[in-house]
Design an enzyme around this catalytic site. Structure first.
Site, PDB file in Angstrom:
ATOM      1  N   LYS A  51      15.299 -25.639  10.744  1.00  0.00           N
ATOM      2  CA  LYS A  51      16.727 -25.396  10.481  1.00  0.00           C
ATOM      3  C   LYS A  51      17.336 -26.324   9.420  1.00  0.00           C
ATOM      4  O   LYS A  51      18.549 -26.528   9.384  1.00  0.00           O
ATOM      5  CB  LYS A  51      17.582 -25.468  11.757  1.00  0.00           C
ATOM      6  N   GLY A  56      16.755 -25.900   5.991  1.00  0.00           N
ATOM      7  CA  GLY A  56      16.805 -25.308   4.652  1.00  0.00           C
ATOM      8  C   GLY A  56      15.448 -24.804   4.189  1.00  0.00           C
ATOM      9  O   GLY A  56      15.228 -24.580   2.988  1.00  0.00           O
ATOM     10  N   TRP A  89       7.154 -15.229   5.134  1.00  0.00           N
ATOM     11  CA  TRP A  89       6.051 -15.853   5.875  1.00  0.00           C
ATOM     12  C   TRP A  89       4.698 -15.477   5.287  1.00  0.00           C
ATOM     13  O   TRP A  89       3.697 -16.106   5.606  1.00  0.00           O
ATOM     14  CB  TRP A  89       6.127 -15.527   7.368  1.00  0.00           C
ATOM     15  N   TRP A 110       3.481 -20.790   6.674  1.00  0.00           N
ATOM     16  CA  TRP A 110       3.397 -22.080   7.386  1.00  0.00           C
ATOM     17  C   TRP A 110       1.931 -22.363   7.642  1.00  0.00           C
ATOM     18  O   TRP A 110       1.240 -21.551   8.281  1.00  0.00           O
ATOM     19  CB  TRP A 110       4.128 -22.002   8.716  1.00  0.00           C
ATOM     20  N   HIS A 115       6.323 -27.389   9.274  1.00  0.00           N
ATOM     21  CA  HIS A 115       7.278 -28.148  10.090  1.00  0.00           C
ATOM     22  C   HIS A 115       6.554 -29.328  10.758  1.00  0.00           C
ATOM     23  O   HIS A 115       7.159 -30.025  11.575  1.00  0.00           O
ATOM     24  CB  HIS A 115       7.852 -27.284  11.214  1.00  0.00           C
ATOM     25  N   ARG A 138      18.382 -31.997   6.288  1.00  0.00           N
ATOM     26  CA  ARG A 138      19.764 -31.538   6.481  1.00  0.00           C
ATOM     27  C   ARG A 138      20.440 -32.476   7.471  1.00  0.00           C
ATOM     28  O   ARG A 138      19.749 -33.023   8.352  1.00  0.00           O
ATOM     29  CB  ARG A 138      19.732 -30.107   7.044  1.00  0.00           C
ATOM     30  N   SER A 170      22.460 -25.316  14.347  1.00  0.00           N
ATOM     31  CA  SER A 170      21.685 -24.166  13.873  1.00  0.00           C
ATOM     32  C   SER A 170      20.499 -23.888  14.815  1.00  0.00           C
ATOM     33  O   SER A 170      20.208 -22.734  15.157  1.00  0.00           O
ATOM     34  CB  SER A 170      21.197 -24.456  12.448  1.00  0.00           C
ATOM     35  N   TYR A 221      19.695 -30.241   2.062  1.00  0.00           N
ATOM     36  CA  TYR A 221      20.397 -28.952   2.187  1.00  0.00           C
ATOM     37  C   TYR A 221      21.787 -29.083   1.561  1.00  0.00           C
ATOM     38  O   TYR A 221      22.249 -28.187   0.860  1.00  0.00           O
ATOM     39  CB  TYR A 221      20.510 -28.643   3.689  1.00  0.00           C
ATOM     40  N   MET A 257      21.058 -13.784  -0.094  1.00  0.00           N
ATOM     41  CA  MET A 257      19.884 -13.961   0.772  1.00  0.00           C
ATOM     42  C   MET A 257      20.083 -13.315   2.138  1.00  0.00           C
ATOM     43  O   MET A 257      19.138 -12.816   2.736  1.00  0.00           O
ATOM     44  CB  MET A 257      19.550 -15.445   0.922  1.00  0.00           C
ATOM     45  N   GLY A 297      25.371 -20.659   7.183  1.00  0.00           N
ATOM     46  CA  GLY A 297      25.004 -21.299   5.927  1.00  0.00           C
ATOM     47  C   GLY A 297      26.038 -22.294   5.421  1.00  0.00           C
ATOM     48  O   GLY A 297      26.323 -22.331   4.228  1.00  0.00           O
TER      49      GLY A 297
HETATM   50  S1  PPS Z   1      13.605 -22.235  10.019  1.00  0.00           S
HETATM   51  O1  PPS Z   1      13.679 -21.408  11.275  1.00  0.00           O
HETATM   52  O2  PPS Z   1      13.210 -23.605  10.306  1.00  0.00           O
HETATM   53  O3  PPS Z   1      12.772 -21.610   8.994  1.00  0.00           O
HETATM   54  O4  PPS Z   1      15.122 -22.278   9.509  1.00  0.00           O
HETATM   55  P1  PPS Z   1      15.626 -22.856   8.105  1.00  0.00           P
HETATM   56  O5  PPS Z   1      15.385 -21.848   7.063  1.00  0.00           O
HETATM   57  O6  PPS Z   1      15.090 -24.225   7.901  1.00  0.00           O
HETATM   58  O7  PPS Z   1      17.172 -22.993   8.373  1.00  0.00           O
HETATM   59  C1  PPS Z   1      18.015 -21.893   8.614  1.00  0.00           C
HETATM   60  C2  PPS Z   1      19.406 -22.327   8.210  1.00  0.00           C
HETATM   61  O8  PPS Z   1      19.508 -22.330   6.776  1.00  0.00           O
HETATM   62  C3  PPS Z   1      20.580 -21.480   6.401  1.00  0.00           C
HETATM   63  N1  PPS Z   1      20.335 -20.890   5.083  1.00  0.00           N
HETATM   64  C4  PPS Z   1      21.181 -21.036   4.041  1.00  0.00           C
HETATM   65  N2  PPS Z   1      22.329 -21.733   3.925  1.00  0.00           N
HETATM   66  C5  PPS Z   1      22.978 -21.659   2.733  1.00  0.00           C
HETATM   67  N3  PPS Z   1      22.558 -20.925   1.685  1.00  0.00           N
HETATM   68  C6  PPS Z   1      21.400 -20.215   1.751  1.00  0.00           C
HETATM   69  N4  PPS Z   1      21.010 -19.498   0.708  1.00  0.00           N
HETATM   70  C7  PPS Z   1      20.657 -20.257   2.973  1.00  0.00           C
HETATM   71  N5  PPS Z   1      19.509 -19.691   3.409  1.00  0.00           N
HETATM   72  C8  PPS Z   1      19.327 -20.088   4.693  1.00  0.00           C
HETATM   73  C9  PPS Z   1      20.653 -20.455   7.537  1.00  0.00           C
HETATM   74  O9  PPS Z   1      21.857 -19.754   7.527  1.00  0.00           O
HETATM   75  C10 PPS Z   1      20.487 -21.387   8.736  1.00  0.00           C
HETATM   76  O10 PPS Z   1      21.628 -22.234   8.939  1.00  0.00           O
HETATM   77  P2  PPS Z   1      22.836 -21.875   9.913  1.00  0.00           P
HETATM   78  O11 PPS Z   1      23.653 -23.139   9.974  1.00  0.00           O
HETATM   79  O12 PPS Z   1      22.264 -21.513  11.234  1.00  0.00           O
HETATM   80  O13 PPS Z   1      23.585 -20.750   9.262  1.00  0.00           O
END
Ligand code: PPS
Length: 287
Positions: A45, A47, A73, A78, A100, A122, A130, A185, A224, A251
């Site tokens: 979670k 980024g 994926w 991963w 991870h 992040r 998240s 992030y 996205m 996000g």
């Molecule tokens: S995972 O499951 O570990 O692969 O998740 P991960 O991709 O690390 O994190 C998911 C969060 O990243 C946000 N996200 C983004 N935020 C801003 N801009 C872009 N383009 C973007 N892409 C992914 C996603 O919404 C999740 O955060 P939260 O806070 O839950 O919205």
């Protein structure tokens, strides 16, 4: 692969048994990295998906076709997931690999190469929020309980994937040993263009300004969240309950303010200060 309710315990950490097996962990531990590999390292979670998309676009010189036709994926697997071996067996170069895993599991294999390592962090208050919401929809993760209960488990490092604190501290304390870039992030959120340029410089991959523009546009949250190859809507409901939430949720930087009570905030800050004392990192907590 089912095993939705089973955790694989490896090196003292629980991982979803749906994606991780003893064999896949051994594969990761013994992996032969190539000098041309790019490795994205994240605590969940933080980024991950965003970086997978940005790097896909940089490596394709802004051609959006791979990002629009191949699930993330498969194009940026991963290393610890059971299907990775099949995906990578015929792919010898231009590999973007994700993990991870904590440092100590990958250190031996990574040290034998000059692969480029990109660590995305992040602020942990937004990570826990998240992660909490993700636990509600991902059927391969345990039910999180209340936010307060989940927060306590997170601070104790008792959630799947282990301690956020140990993850970042271990990786960053070994950064000098690798071809390593640290990025957050919040940096991506604040100035995606400069972040793409910083990544290009690290990767020694120069791009024309209009290609950078395309990447910035393609990798916005708005774009996205509608890309099926990255928003996880291709994953069936039995594995991710799309009625209980969205992978591309908000996000934002600072969504923790909508979830933490004043008491939880103070407790978090106390634990954070204790555990991160020796680390020289400044997080951005809101934008
Ligand atoms: S995972 O499951 O570990 O692969 O998740 P991960 O991709 O690390 O994190 C998911 C969060 O990243 C946000 N996200 C983004 N935020 C801003 N801009 C872009 N383009 C973007 N892409 C992914 C996603 O919404 C999740 O955060 P939260 O806070 O839950 O919205």
């Amino acid at each position: 692969m089912a095993n939705l309710n089973i955790a694989l315990q490896y090196s003292g950490i629980n991982f979803p048994g749906h994606l991780h097996t003893l064999q896949s962990m051994h594969y990761a531990e013994e992996f032969k990295f190539h000098d041309t590999d790019i490795l994205i390292v994240t605590y969940p979670k933080s980024g991950t998906t965003w970086m997978q998309e940005i790097l896909t676009l940089i490596c394709s010189d802004g051609n959006q076709a791979p990002a629009k036709t191949i699930p993330n994926w498969i194009r940026t697997p991963w290393i610890e997931h059971y299907y990775c071996e099949d995906i990578l067996q015929d792919k010898l170069d231009n590999r973007i690999i994700t993990t991870h895993l904590p440092f100590h599991i990958l250190s031996k294999s990574l040290k034998q190469s000059n692969a480029k390592v990109i660590y995305v962090a992040r602020n942990p208050m937004d990570v826990v929020v998240s992660f909490y919401h993700f636990h509600k929809m991902a059927k391969f993760l345990p039910e999180p309980g209340t936010f307060g209960e989940f927060l306590e488990k997170f601070l104790l490092g008792k959630v799947h994937f282990g301690s956020w604190f140990e993850h970042i501290k271990d990786w960053l304390s070994h950064r000098e040993e690798f071809n390593f870039l640290f990025i957050t992030y919040e940096e991506l959120k604040k100035d995606l263009r400069s972040s793409v340029e910083k990544l290009c410089k690290f990767l020694e991959h120069s791009l024309l300004p209009d290609v950078v523009d395309t990447i910035v546009w393609h990798c916005s949250f708005t774009n996205m969240k509608d890309n099926q190859m990255i928003n996880y809507t291709l994953v069936p409901n039995e594995i991710m309950d799309h009625q209980r939430g969205k992978f591309m949720r908000k996000g934002k930087v600072g969504d923790w303010k909508e979830h933490f009570t004043e008491e939880q905030k103070q407790h978090f800050e106390k634990v954070f200060q204790e555990k991160m004392r020796e680390m020289d990192i400044r997080f951005i907590w809101s934008l």
